[in-house]
Scaffold this motif. Structure first.
Motif, PDB file in Angstrom:
ATOM      1  N   ARG A  72       0.446  -1.015  -0.085  1.00  0.00           N
ATOM      2  CA  ARG A  72       0.248   0.055  -0.043  1.00  0.00           C
ATOM      3  C   ARG A  72       0.824   1.313   0.085  1.00  0.00           C
ATOM      4  O   ARG A  72       0.695   2.195  -0.583  1.00  0.00           O
ATOM      5  CB  ARG A  72      -0.555   0.007   1.368  1.00  0.00           C
ATOM      6  N   LEU A  73       2.343   1.013   0.779  1.00  0.00           N
ATOM      7  CA  LEU A  73       2.664   1.824   0.856  1.00  0.00           C
ATOM      8  C   LEU A  73       3.064   2.682  -0.530  1.00  0.00           C
ATOM      9  O   LEU A  73       3.334   3.734  -1.288  1.00  0.00           O
ATOM     10  CB  LEU A  73       3.698   2.278   1.577  1.00  0.00           C
ATOM     11  N   MET A  74       4.027   1.358  -1.210  1.00  0.00           N
ATOM     12  CA  MET A  74       4.738   1.569  -2.657  1.00  0.00           C
ATOM     13  C   MET A  74       3.239   1.904  -3.532  1.00  0.00           C
ATOM     14  O   MET A  74       3.614   3.232  -4.707  1.00  0.00           O
ATOM     15  CB  MET A  74       4.909   0.467  -3.134  1.00  0.00           C
ATOM     16  N   GLN A  75       2.482   1.634  -3.710  1.00  0.00           N
ATOM     17  CA  GLN A  75       0.913   2.457  -4.413  1.00  0.00           C
ATOM     18  C   GLN A  75       1.049   3.693  -3.754  1.00  0.00           C
ATOM     19  O   GLN A  75       1.240   4.577  -5.035  1.00  0.00           O
ATOM     20  CB  GLN A  75      -0.255   1.429  -4.190  1.00  0.00           C
ATOM     21  N   ALA A  76       0.802   4.185  -3.135  1.00  0.00           N
ATOM     22  CA  ALA A  76       0.312   5.614  -3.127  1.00  0.00           C
ATOM     23  C   ALA A  76       1.825   6.253  -3.486  1.00  0.00           C
ATOM     24  O   ALA A  76       2.009   7.865  -3.563  1.00  0.00           O
ATOM     25  CB  ALA A  76       0.699   5.860  -1.314  1.00  0.00           C
ATOM     26  N   ILE A  77       2.854   6.349  -3.177  1.00  0.00           N
ATOM     27  CA  ILE A  77       3.972   6.755  -3.525  1.00  0.00           C
ATOM     28  C   ILE A  77       3.991   6.536  -5.654  1.00  0.00           C
ATOM     29  O   ILE A  77       3.750   7.903  -5.298  1.00  0.00           O
ATOM     30  CB  ILE A  77       5.437   6.092  -3.758  1.00  0.00           C
ATOM     31  N   VAL A  78       3.267   5.546  -6.147  1.00  0.00           N
ATOM     32  CA  VAL A  78       3.398   5.555  -7.144  1.00  0.00           C
ATOM     33  C   VAL A  78       1.583   6.497  -7.655  1.00  0.00           C
ATOM     34  O   VAL A  78       2.320   7.569  -8.744  1.00  0.00           O
ATOM     35  CB  VAL A  78       3.561   4.147  -8.067  1.00  0.00           C
ATOM     36  N   ASP A  79       0.879   6.888  -6.408  1.00  0.00           N
ATOM     37  CA  ASP A  79      -0.217   7.270  -6.909  1.00  0.00           C
ATOM     38  C   ASP A  79       0.088   8.513  -7.007  1.00  0.00           C
ATOM     39  O   ASP A  79      -0.363   9.680  -7.258  1.00  0.00           O
ATOM     40  CB  ASP A  79      -0.851   7.018  -6.081  1.00  0.00           C
ATOM     41  N   THR A  80       1.594   9.442  -6.163  1.00  0.00           N
ATOM     42  CA  THR A  80       1.635  10.573  -5.593  1.00  0.00           C
ATOM     43  C   THR A  80       2.184  11.431  -7.156  1.00  0.00           C
ATOM     44  O   THR A  80       2.763  11.949  -7.080  1.00  0.00           O
ATOM     45  CB  THR A  80       2.157  10.836  -4.310  1.00  0.00           C
ATOM     46  N   ASP A  81       3.211  10.311  -6.960  1.00  0.00           N
ATOM     47  CA  ASP A  81       4.145  10.553  -8.181  1.00  0.00           C
ATOM     48  C   ASP A  81       3.529  10.691  -9.250  1.00  0.00           C
ATOM     49  O   ASP A  81       4.016  12.066 -10.085  1.00  0.00           O
ATOM     50  CB  ASP A  81       5.636   9.059  -8.597  1.00  0.00           C
ATOM     51  N   LYS A  82       2.131  10.163  -9.628  1.00  0.00           N
ATOM     52  CA  LYS A  82       1.784  10.798 -11.085  1.00  0.00           C
ATOM     53  C   LYS A  82       0.593  12.023 -11.076  1.00  0.00           C
ATOM     54  O   LYS A  82       1.236  13.157 -11.765  1.00  0.00           O
ATOM     55  CB  LYS A  82       0.939   9.858 -11.351  1.00  0.00           C
ATOM     56  N   ILE A  83       0.727  12.628  -9.984  1.00  0.00           N
ATOM     57  CA  ILE A  83       0.083  13.785  -9.225  1.00  0.00           C
ATOM     58  C   ILE A  83       1.047  14.340  -9.723  1.00  0.00           C
ATOM     59  O   ILE A  83       1.099  15.647 -10.214  1.00  0.00           O
ATOM     60  CB  ILE A  83      -0.532  14.386  -8.110  1.00  0.00           C
ATOM     61  N   TRP A  84       2.193  14.843  -9.256  1.00  0.00           N
ATOM     62  CA  TRP A  84       2.845  15.738  -9.397  1.00  0.00           C
ATOM     63  C   TRP A  84       3.952  15.753 -10.692  1.00  0.00           C
ATOM     64  O   TRP A  84       4.776  16.380 -10.537  1.00  0.00           O
ATOM     65  CB  TRP A  84       4.601  15.048  -7.777  1.00  0.00           C
ATOM     66  N   ASN A  85       4.021  14.832 -11.176  1.00  0.00           N
ATOM     67  CA  ASN A  85       4.158  13.970 -13.265  1.00  0.00           C
ATOM     68  C   ASN A  85       3.294  15.376 -13.990  1.00  0.00           C
ATOM     69  O   ASN A  85       3.046  14.989 -15.016  1.00  0.00           O
ATOM     70  CB  ASN A  85       4.474  13.679 -13.321  1.00  0.00           C
TER      71      ASN A  85
END
Length: 475
Positions: free
Chosen positions: A366-379
């Motif tokens: 769940r933490l890694m998925q949150a990291i990827v989801d946040t990176d999508k928003i950041w980009n």
């Protein structure tokens, strides 16, 4: 790299200085205090025409296996087993000690090639220590000065002789390059209505930060599935930023473990200042930053300072409430964490917060998925047409206040950058626009375009009047 080299020796003989010399960068912390290095630090080394992977290690000492020094020794022994050849560094200036003899015997038992390196050979009175090194039974010592770069040619020849020319100059099948990701990408896109798709195959750089003893290294070890980083009950074990790599669902991840950050007023030692500076560099170089909280004592004042620093740096941030396995009444604590996250972190509204346990591995996916989801928003990039329709709607529902009897007009809006999202608004009087209205626009962007949890930048530009300053001339 064609082969791997481990640098070993007792504390304060200059191993990290030699490591920095060979990688060509000041990656490892260097100080006169013995025992600065604690974890294994890998790097890509270049020595004349040689290219190889190098591992800096902690100073070897005789100690109980359960002690901190004993666990450091275990990490060093793992590096020796992983390497093809060992550089055994001794201090020619100070001379040999019984610990050097013990280490020499340990290296002989392993049966791998060893190059004996007599460091600090430029110092006055180092000849005695140099000749004493012959007594270790590891062959002719190679005199160098890691600090001044002397003796590097001799070191190169010694490495080639120990490992063999065929292995020393063996070519890799695939040449890998580590490309630094720029901090703030300004997207050069001709079509302003173009919204690029997120590339979920590109490598992701993550920094893990937090207060001392929050469980950062334990969390990363659980990601890797091995005791790669030194851990223990002592606070402040990690001193410099160590990078580790692995694949998560086919995507390459590079994660940086960092030293714990205490309040600035409590940092008095030079070494801790260097450690914190190294942590700050890791944050600036990362894309996403995982801020680790101790779930048993969350939201200390220093936790809030760390989050604020990460947001001001423009990084994508995710909160990880570690040690969740120690929480008994989880529902009540979870509700309390959610309330405090919203109330105490208004500058990061919508930030993702995940409960995890570095000891049991619970919540890591769940933490890694949150990291990827946040990176999508950041980009994320939003088309100019959508932004201007949104701006018209926002200004009609809540127009900017009049200042000194004059209305402020917001005329045009476009996204000028991502990583983090940055927007430019053409404004009639940008200097008069109150900060509260900017917050209103930022909150609207978060809600309407799904930009929760990442920093948002808004820049204003005054519209240019082509007739300003010109006199009205009559014919």
């Amino acid at each position: 790299m064609s082969f791997t080299v481990a640098i070993v020796g007792r504390p304060n003989v200059g191993k990290s200085t030699l490591f920095n010399r060979l990688v060509g960068k000041k990656l490892a912390l260097v100080d006169d205090t013995p025992g600065v290095t604690r974890d294994r630090r890998p790097g890509d080394a270049k020595l004349m025409d040689l290219r190889f992977r190098i591992i800096d290690t902690a100073g070897l000492e005789e100690a109980d296996e359960e002690s901190l020094e004993g666990r450091m020794r275990q990490q060093t022994e793992l590096a020796i087993d992983e390497a093809d050849i060992t550089l055994f560094v001794v201090d020619a200036k100070m001379g040999l000690t019984p610990v050097d003899s013990t280490l020499a015997e340990m290296l002989r038992r392993r049966g791998k090639p060893v190059v004996l390196v007599a460091n600090k050979s430029e110092a006055r009175g180092s000849d005695a220590g140099f000749y004493d090194a012959y007594g270790l039974g590891l062959g002719e010592p190679c005199p160098i000065s890691a600090e001044h770069g002397e003796g590097m040619i001799d070191l190169r020849d010694a490495i080639v002789a120990a490992i063999g020319e065929e292995r020393a100059f063996e070519e890799d099948d695939v040449a890998e390059t580590d490309v630094a990701v720029p901090r703030d990408d300004v997207d050069d896109i001709e079509d302003e209505d173009y919204e690029p798709e997120y590339d979920d195959t590109k490598p992701l750089r993550i920094a893990v930060v937090g207060r001392p003893n929050a469980g950062k290294s334990t969390l990363i070890n659980r990601f890797l599935g091995e005791d790669r980083l030194l851990t223990g009950p002592e606070a402040g074990i990690t001193r410099d930023s160590i990078s580790v790599e692995w694949d998560w669902r086919g995507r390459k991840i590079k994660m940086f473990d960092t030293a714990g950050m205490r309040r600035r007023s409590r940092i008095t030692e030079k070494l801790e200042k260097l450690s914190v500076a190294d942590t700050l560099r890791a944050v600036r170089f990362a894309e996403t930053v995982v801020i680790v909280f101790d779930a048993t004592i969350p939201f200390e004042k220093q936790d809030l300072h760390i989050v604020d620093f990460v947001i001001k740096e423009g990084r994508a941030a995710v909160l990880a409430f570690n040690k969740w396995d120690l929480i008994e009444d989880r529902q009540a604590v979870l509700a309390d964490l959610r309330e405090k996250t919203e109330r105490l972190l208004p500058q990061a509204r919508g930030i993702r917060a995940i409960t995890v346990s570095g000891q049991t591995g619970d919540g890591l996916d769940r933490l890694m998925q949150a990291i990827v989801d946040t990176d999508k928003i950041w980009n994320k990039r939003i088309s100019t047409a959508k932004l201007n329709r949104w701006l018209d709607y926002q200004t009609q529902g809540h127009p900017p206040p009049a200042v000194s009897g004059r209305r402020i007009r917001l005329k045009y809006m476009t996204q000028v950058k991502s990583r983090p999202p940055g927007f430019m608004i053409s404004c009639s009087r940008p200097e008069a626009l109150p900060e509260s209205y900017t917050r209103y626009l930022i909150n609207g962007l978060r809600q309407d375009f799904g930009l929760a949890g990442v920093p948002i930048r808004i820049f204003y530009r005054s519209s240019v009047n082509p007739f300003e300053g010109k006199k009205n001339k009559r014919d």
